[in-house]
Enzyme design. Structure first.
Site, PDB file in Angstrom:
ATOM      1  N   LYS A  32      28.267 -43.613  -9.678  1.00 23.72           N
ATOM      2  CA  LYS A  32      26.817 -43.602  -9.800  1.00 23.72           C
ATOM      3  C   LYS A  32      26.183 -42.360  -9.168  1.00 23.72           C
ATOM      4  O   LYS A  32      25.356 -41.692  -9.797  1.00 23.72           O
ATOM      5  CB  LYS A  32      26.251 -44.859  -9.126  1.00 23.72           C
ATOM      6  N   THR A  33      26.580 -42.041  -7.938  1.00 21.97           N
ATOM      7  CA  THR A  33      25.990 -40.889  -7.238  1.00 21.97           C
ATOM      8  C   THR A  33      26.251 -39.600  -8.000  1.00 21.97           C
ATOM      9  O   THR A  33      25.386 -38.726  -8.107  1.00 21.97           O
ATOM     10  CB  THR A  33      26.556 -40.785  -5.810  1.00 21.97           C
ATOM     11  N   ASP A 223      17.128 -44.698  -7.360  1.00 21.11           N
ATOM     12  CA  ASP A 223      18.461 -45.224  -7.086  1.00 21.11           C
ATOM     13  C   ASP A 223      18.339 -46.656  -6.574  1.00 21.11           C
ATOM     14  O   ASP A 223      17.324 -47.033  -5.976  1.00 21.11           O
ATOM     15  CB  ASP A 223      19.137 -44.340  -6.029  1.00 21.11           C
ATOM     16  N   GLU A 224      19.372 -47.461  -6.779  1.00 22.98           N
ATOM     17  CA  GLU A 224      19.417 -48.856  -6.302  1.00 22.98           C
ATOM     18  C   GLU A 224      18.159 -49.626  -6.718  1.00 22.98           C
ATOM     19  O   GLU A 224      17.526 -50.316  -5.918  1.00 22.98           O
ATOM     20  CB  GLU A 224      19.570 -48.898  -4.769  1.00 22.98           C
ATOM     21  N   GLN A 254      24.750 -56.321  -7.532  1.00 26.05           N
ATOM     22  CA  GLN A 254      24.723 -55.943  -6.120  1.00 26.05           C
ATOM     23  C   GLN A 254      23.324 -56.085  -5.520  1.00 26.05           C
ATOM     24  O   GLN A 254      22.992 -55.435  -4.534  1.00 26.05           O
ATOM     25  CB  GLN A 254      25.225 -54.506  -5.947  1.00 26.05           C
ATOM     26  N   ARG A 607      34.059 -53.481  -1.913  1.00 26.78           N
ATOM     27  CA  ARG A 607      34.181 -52.421  -0.902  1.00 26.78           C
ATOM     28  C   ARG A 607      35.637 -51.979  -0.779  1.00 26.78           C
ATOM     29  O   ARG A 607      35.915 -50.926  -0.216  1.00 26.78           O
ATOM     30  CB  ARG A 607      33.708 -52.900   0.477  1.00 26.78           C
TER      31      ARG A 607
END
Length: 763
Positions: A32-33, A223-224, A254, A607
């Site tokens: 994503k980043t 973002d998010e 998430q 994670r």
């Protein structure tokens, strides 16, 4: 364009299609980043002015990482992008536009402690019960109102809200909110929620300002997005209205911050706001093994309210997921610590390759004790931030007062530190005088002879002159020189230097560390204004992760799952998978809350890169009492195909020599039954009972009635409501605190206090 070459087709499409509304659904570990940074770089490469791009993130760490990556593609132009957290970006805008809403441009930003301190002052003045109107409850209520764009006046006029407060026996919450808002305004201060609330007020009441920023920010990226609340959603929608070049990035699976006001519907219903939306799905997980990804998929499939996607991994299949059972929380800690030590030794790993994730902070105790016994170094994340330490907050309060003398929380904090004979009684007199004359406390301090009597005025004159001298010096000196001048002349350095205790030396070193940080800031060449006032603006918006001096040390990471979001580790232990703990007891009354808990478990699982271990305990101390625990329903929702067959090992015992083989056989049979009856694509909220991979809970005998503590003897056969049938093998202590060691078939020995144990004598 070389930077496009390494992208997969979905990533590349998301990067290259920059016009119009877009949603990038980014599964865990899907790059994503990388996509966000290359999309911004691509805009600049196409000729878009960097000053016309706004990128909003949820952490300073994320924005810093993105800017660094963008600069590798476009060079120094990356500095010109408006990029940062919601709070930092809109604080910057509010500094420019503050006068339009009646605030000074040098307004103070109150942190949570400041806000709660002010609330406690108001409660005391109103003579309210601070247990019924606990500062934390009041603060959260005000915060929720602001995040839903409800002002104090609207709060008081809303019949539904008022009825709710009356029902909760807190009818004066609206009055407290109104008083709190007025006091913040009078002090020239905004709390964190105000940074968004006041931005909405600014954009709503000043169309010229809205028009200015709509045309400044021609391209917006968020973002998010699944973590945005109503206030953030409204700002973004207003700013994007002119050009519609809005790209939101996120993963509904998430979304775990409903308790902070995050609204998952913002991402689920994004298409309603933008019917011509383009959707790009990043479904390849580059982080985790295939088994870990499939386990995560099998869990999240149980949620009904979600966006459709098929996350997959092309990495190695990897180890199956291990589920380990312990009989107490202390044994669980020992199990995890020994596993880390063994895995590290066998595979040559570092300690920082391991993370222990838990649902609540209280669970860290057993883990810490076990790690210490094996000399395993660890760090707890989410603990006290460097900038939250008392000595740091004291010096920063002097800085705040220097630039905004109206800041009453800062004034109250330092007016008598170091001691100068201006105690609580004096502060109360100053506060009363300020209220009676409708002026600030600072105005009283500057003219004490007019408002106060006695010998106090002389001491206040000295204090006022000192603060004024700080302000005067700050105009001539850089940030470091100003900070050092204040630390020396306020008496803080002398005060801490004279304390030769271990704690005193530590506090003195912390002040030196703060001054070192300010010196580093003053020597930066990438910013024009390096004054202490600007440093203070940055500090007010820092988070724990932004000032972690020990982040590069080789330690095992311990943290709540909420704190772990966005991080990744080779080996992850998710501990405490028990009903009423995870999922939390508070989440079991509605599907919405239960689905958020499941998303939290999904975050924990994803994670892990290489190895995932899930643990639970069959008993745990709560409020000093040993209570029995049931395995979490989430364990049964994992497809058995991805689990280690002999993962759960009963404790060894000299009693019942066949118990291990019998139980392992039973569990294997249950697993085989589950594999025949379950598929990983199930989307029901709860799997059928036949899928259980765990031993069934004991059903107490009809008419179960426990015996009194004085009736038990060694060798008696007994029944426990949860653990089933067992035999007392030892009694120790005296009534009423007799402790029994009981051997339970398949569970091994358990130690129980008879007065709490609820045992029934069988024979």
């Amino acid at each position: 364009m070389d930077y496009l070459e390494g992208l997969n087709p979905q990533q590349r499409a998301a990067v290259e299609n920059t016009e119009g509304p877009a949603m990038i659904v980014a599964g865990a570990g899907s790059g994503k980043t990388r996509v966000i940074t290359f999309r911004v770089a691509h805009l600049i490469q196409k000729g878009v002015d960097a000053f016309n791009i706004l990128v909003l993130t949820f952490t300073n760490k994320a924005s810093k990482e993105m800017r660094e990556r963008i600069s590798k593609v476009v060079g120094s132009e990356a500095k010109n992008i408006w990029m940062g957290t919601f709070h930092s970006v809109f604080a910057k805008i509010l500094r420019v536009e503050a006068e339009k809403i009646g605030y000074p441009s040098n307004f103070t930003i109150y942190d949570t402690d400041d806000s709660k301190s002010l609330i406690r002052t108001i409660l005391k003045e109103m003579q309210l019960d601070d247990k019924l109107y606990a500062a934390n409850i009041v603060y959260n209520r005000i915060s929720a109102a602001k995040n839903n764009l409800i002002s104090a006046s609207e709060y008081l006029e809303n019949d539904h809200i008022q009825a709710e407060d009356v029902g909760n026996k807190r009818p004066l919450l609206g009055v407290i909110y109104e008083t709190y808002s007025k006091r913040c305004f009078k002090a020239g201060a905004m709390d964190f929620d105000d940074l968004l609330f006041k931005t909405n007020v600014l954009l709503k009441n000043h169309p010229d300002v809205l028009n200015k920023y709509q045309h400044k920010f021609k391209y917006l990226m968020v973002d998010e997005y699944q973590d945005t609340n109503f206030s953030q959603y409204t700002i973004v929608k207003k700013l994007a209205a002119a050009h519609q070049n809005l790209c939101v990035v996120g993963d509904d699976a998430q979304s775990i911050y409903a308790f902070r006001g995050a609204n998952i519907q913002n991402i689920l219903n994004f298409e309603r706001d933008y019917p011509d939306l383009k959707v790009y799905k990043l479904e390849q997980n580059y982080r985790s093994t295939q088994n870990i990804v499939e386990v995560a998929n099998s869990i999240i499939a149980n949620n009904k309210n979600q966006l459709e996607k098929n996350v997959f991994s092309a990495n190695e299949k990897g180890d199956k997921i291990k589920i380990s059972r312990a009989f107490t929380d202390n044994e669980e800690g020992k199990l995890v610590a020994e596993s880390i030590a063994q895995e590290r030794a066998l595979k040559g790993l570092n300690y920082n390759d391991f993370a222990i994730l838990y649902r609540t902070n209280a669970q860290s105790r057993a883990m810490e004790e076990a790690l210490r016994k094996l000399n395993v170094p660890y760090k707890i994340y989410g603990g006290l931030s460097f900038y939250q330490r008392k000595e740091i907050k004291d010096l920063i309060a002097y800085f705040r007062l220097t630039f905004n003398p109206a800041d009453e929380e800062a004034l109250k904090r330092v007016i008598n530190y170091p001691r100068r004979g201006l105690g609580d009684t004096t502060i109360e007199k100053i506060s009363v005088a300020a209220d009676q004359n409708n002026i600030t406390m600072w105005q009283v301090v500057c003219d004490p002879h007019t408002y106060l009597d006695g010998r106090i005025p002389n001491q206040l004159n000295d204090f006022a002159m000192m603060i004024k001298s700080f302000a005067a010096e700050s105009k001539k000196l850089d940030a470091y020189e100003t900070a050092l001048y204040i630390a020396q002349h306020a008496g803080i350095l002398k005060e801490l230097h004279s304390d030769d205790s271990v704690e005193g030396r530590s506090r003195y070193e912390n002040i030196q560390e703060l001054l070192n940080g300010i010196k580093e800031f003053a020597e930066r060449e990438d910013i024009e204004d390096r004054s202490l006032a600007i440093f203070m603006q940055d500090v007010a918006l820092l988070t724990n992760d932004d000032n972690d001096k020990d982040k590069d040390k080789d330690t095992v990471s311990l943290m709540t799952i909420h704190s772990a979001k966005g991080l990744e580790f080779k080996n992850v232990f998710v501990v405490g998978l028990e009903e009423n703990l995870f999922p939390s007891q508070m989440s079991l009354t509605s599907r919405t809350d239960l689905e958020e808990e499941r998303r939290l478990f999904y975050v924990a699982i994803t994670r892990a890169e290489k190895k995932l271990t899930i643990t639970y305990s069959t008993s745990r101390y709560r409020w000093g009492t040993l209570t029995s625990c049931e395995p979490s329903r989430f364990i049964n929702e994992i497809s058995p195909a991805y689990l280690e067959l002999d993962a759960i090992k009963p404790a060894k015992s000299s009693f019942g020599s066949n118990s291990f083989d019998t139980e392992r056989k039973t569990w294997t049979q249950q697993r085989e039954t589950a594999q025949k009856t379950t598929t990983s694509s199930s989307s029901t909220a709860f799997r059928p009972k036949t899928t259980s991979i765990l031993p069934k809970a004991h059903v107490p005998t009809a008419g179960f009635a426990p015996n009194a503590a004085n009736e038990f003897q060694n060798g008696m056969e007994v029944e426990h409501e949860k653990f089933g049938f067992g035999k007392i093998v030892n009694l120790e202590g005296t009534l009423p605190d007799v402790k029994a060691t009981v051997f339970f078939q398949g569970l091994g020995n358990k130690q129980l206090l008879l007065k709490f144990a609820k045992l029934r004598i069988v024979k």
